[in-house]
Scaffold this active site. Structure first.
Site, mmCIF file in Angstrom:
data_model
loop_
_atom_site.group_PDB
_atom_site.id
_atom_site.type_symbol
_atom_site.label_atom_id
_atom_site.label_comp_id
_atom_site.label_asym_id
_atom_site.label_seq_id
_atom_site.Cartn_x
_atom_site.Cartn_y
_atom_site.Cartn_z
ATOM 1 N N HIS A 37 0.838 -1.210 0.000
ATOM 2 C CA HIS A 37 0.000 0.000 0.000
ATOM 3 C C HIS A 37 0.872 1.259 0.000
ATOM 4 C CE1 HIS A 37 -2.717 -2.939 2.152
ATOM 5 N NE2 HIS A 37 -3.506 -2.519 1.191
ATOM 6 N N GLU A 150 -0.722 -4.006 -8.781
ATOM 7 C CA GLU A 150 -0.841 -5.041 -9.816
ATOM 8 C C GLU A 150 -1.024 -6.426 -9.207
ATOM 9 O OE1 GLU A 150 2.608 -4.616 -12.330
ATOM 10 O OE2 GLU A 150 1.608 -3.108 -13.565
ATOM 11 N N ASP A 152 -3.391 -7.427 -7.370
ATOM 12 C CA ASP A 152 -4.795 -7.763 -7.638
ATOM 13 C C ASP A 152 -5.066 -7.424 -9.105
ATOM 14 O OD1 ASP A 152 -5.727 -8.506 -4.907
ATOM 15 O OD2 ASP A 152 -5.032 -6.490 -4.490
ATOM 16 N N GLN A 155 -8.660 -7.212 -10.393
ATOM 17 C CA GLN A 155 -9.292 -5.987 -9.870
ATOM 18 C C GLN A 155 -8.829 -4.757 -10.674
ATOM 19 O OE1 GLN A 155 -9.865 -4.884 -5.584
ATOM 20 N NE2 GLN A 155 -7.987 -3.717 -5.875
HETATM 21 O O1 PAF Z 1 -7.828 -3.624 -3.052
HETATM 22 C C1 PAF Z 1 -8.525 -3.212 -2.092
HETATM 23 O O2 PAF Z 1 -8.028 -2.968 -0.997
HETATM 24 C C2 PAF Z 1 -10.024 -3.048 -2.281
HETATM 25 O O3 PAF Z 1 -10.533 -4.033 -3.119
HETATM 26 C C3 PAF Z 1 -10.428 -1.654 -2.756
HETATM 27 C C4 PAF Z 1 -9.853 -1.345 -4.141
HETATM 28 C C5 PAF Z 1 -9.932 -0.605 -1.770
HETATM 29 C C6 PAF Z 1 -11.937 -1.553 -2.851
HETATM 30 O O4 PAF Z 1 -12.548 -1.792 -1.627
#
Ligand code: PAF
Length: 286
Positions: A37, A150, A152, A155
Site C-alpha cells: 500500500h 498489480e 490484484d 481488480q
Molecule cells: O484492493 C482493495 O483494498 C479493495 O478491493 C479496494 C480497491 C480498496 C476496494 O474496496
C-alpha cells in the site's frame, strides 16, 4: 494529515484544492496497510499535487462465507504510516455513510467480461462490490489519478474497464507488486501465516516464474504447463484454486498466438487464500 469521515468535509477540502488548480491522486484501501500500500502512496506523491487515501472495509465485496468482522482493523498504525509518507488527507467513512440505504437497496456497478472467472470463481459477487465502491469513492474524491496494486491484477483490469466504459476522467496507474525476499507477494493475508507457512507460500510465485520462463522459451502447451504448476503447488502443500494463462488485455484464456500474457493464480494454504500473478510480454523481450 487530516482524517475525515464525513462526505461534506471531504467535498469541501477537494473543492478548495480544485479551485486552486491542484491535482489529486487517490489510493483507496481497506486498511491494515503494508509496504505494498505504501508504495501506492509513494507513486501517488510523484504524479499529483495532493494525495488522498481512503480506508473503508467494504462489506459489499465480502461473500457470506467470508468473515468481514474478523478483517484486521489497524487504524492508528495505518494513520501513522500514511502521515509519515506525506499523505494529505485520509478518508475513513463508515458503512452507514457509504451505503445509507443498506446493501440490498444500493445501486451497483457491474463490469462484464473481466469480472468473470478467475477470482470470481470462488468469490462470485466480489467484483461487483469492488467496482461499486470504487465508483462511489471516485465520485466523492474526484481524483485526477488513482493508484492500484498489480498484485490484484483482475481488480486492476475491472477498474480500468469501468473507467473506460463509463468515461470517467481518471488516469489509472498500476503499481508493481511488492515482495518478500522469498518472492512471496506482500499482502494483508500474510499476517495469517506462520513462518513455516510463509515458506510454503513462496512456491506460488516460484510456480508463476517457472511458467513465465517456459512461455518465454516458446512453450505454448498451456494444458501441460498448468498441470505441472498445479502439481508443484499441491506437492508443496498448497491447494490450487486456479492457475490460468491469460491474454493480458481481456483476461480471457490465452490463444496459441498470444504474445502478451498474464498468468493469474490463486491457492489456499489452510484457510488463507493467496493470489499472485506475473506478466509476460513476449514482444518486449525481442
Ligand atoms: O484492493 C482493495 O483494498 C479493495 O478491493 C479496494 C480497491 C480498496 C476496494 O474496496
Amino acid at each position: 494529515m487530516k482524517t475525515i469521515t464525513e462526505i461534506s468535509a471531504l467535498r469541501q477540502q477537494i473543492k478548495i484544492w480544485k479551485q486552486s488548480g491542484l491535482t489529486v491522486a487517490f489510493v483507496p484501501t481497506m486498511g491494515n496497510l503494508h509496504q505494498g500500500h505504501f508504495s501506492l502512496v509513494e507513486k501517488a506523491k510523484t504524479v499529483a499535487d495532493k494525495v488522498v487515501a481512503s480506508i473503508f472495509i467494504n462489506p459489499m465485496q465480502f461473500s457470506a462465507n467470508e468473515d468481514l468482522d474478523s478483517y484486521p482493523r489497524t487504524l492508528d498504525q495505518d494513520q501513522q504510516g500514511l502521515k509519515a509518507l506525506g499523505t494529505d488527507l485520509l478518508f475513513t467513512p463508515t458503512p452507514g455513510i457509504i451505503y445509507p440505504k443498506g446493501l440490498d437497496a444500493q445501486s451497483f456497478v457491474e463490469v462484464p467480461g473481466v469480472s468473470e472467472g478467475h477470482c470470481a470463481g470462488t468469490r462470485p459477487d466480489h467484483f461487483r462490490g469492488v467496482s461499486t465502491v470504487v465508483c462511489k469513492l471516485f465520485n466523492l474524491v474526484q481524483p485526477d489519478i488513482a493508484c492500484f496494486g498489480e498484485k490484484d491484477f483482475q481488480q486492476l483490469q475491472v477498474i480500468r474497464t469501468m473507467v473506460e466504459d463509463l468515461s470517467m476522467p481518471i488516469e489509472i496507474i498500476g503499481v508493481s507488486t511488492k515482495r518478500e525476499d522469498s518472492g512471496l507477494a506482500k499482502s494483508s493475508r500474510n499476517g495469517y501465516l506462520t513462518a513455516e507457512q510463509k515458506d510454503i507460500a513462496k512456491v506460488l510465485y516460484a510456480s508463476l516464474q517457472r511458467t513465465h520462463k517456459a512461455l518465454v522459451a516458446g512453450d505454448r502447451d498451456y494444458t501441460s504447463l498448468i498441470k505441472s504448476a498445479k502439481n508443484t503447488l499441491s506437492e508443496a502443500g498448497l491447494k490450487p484454486d486456479y492457475f490460468n494463462i491469460c491474454n493480458k488485455a481481456d483476461l480471457k484464456i490465452a490463444a496459441p498466438d498470444c504474445n502478451s500474457f498474464v498468468i493469474l493464480a490463486a491457492a489456499f494454504l489452510g484457510s488463507v487464500r493467496l493470489i499472485d500473478n506475473i506478466q509476460v510480454d513476449i514482444n518486449d523481450l525481442v
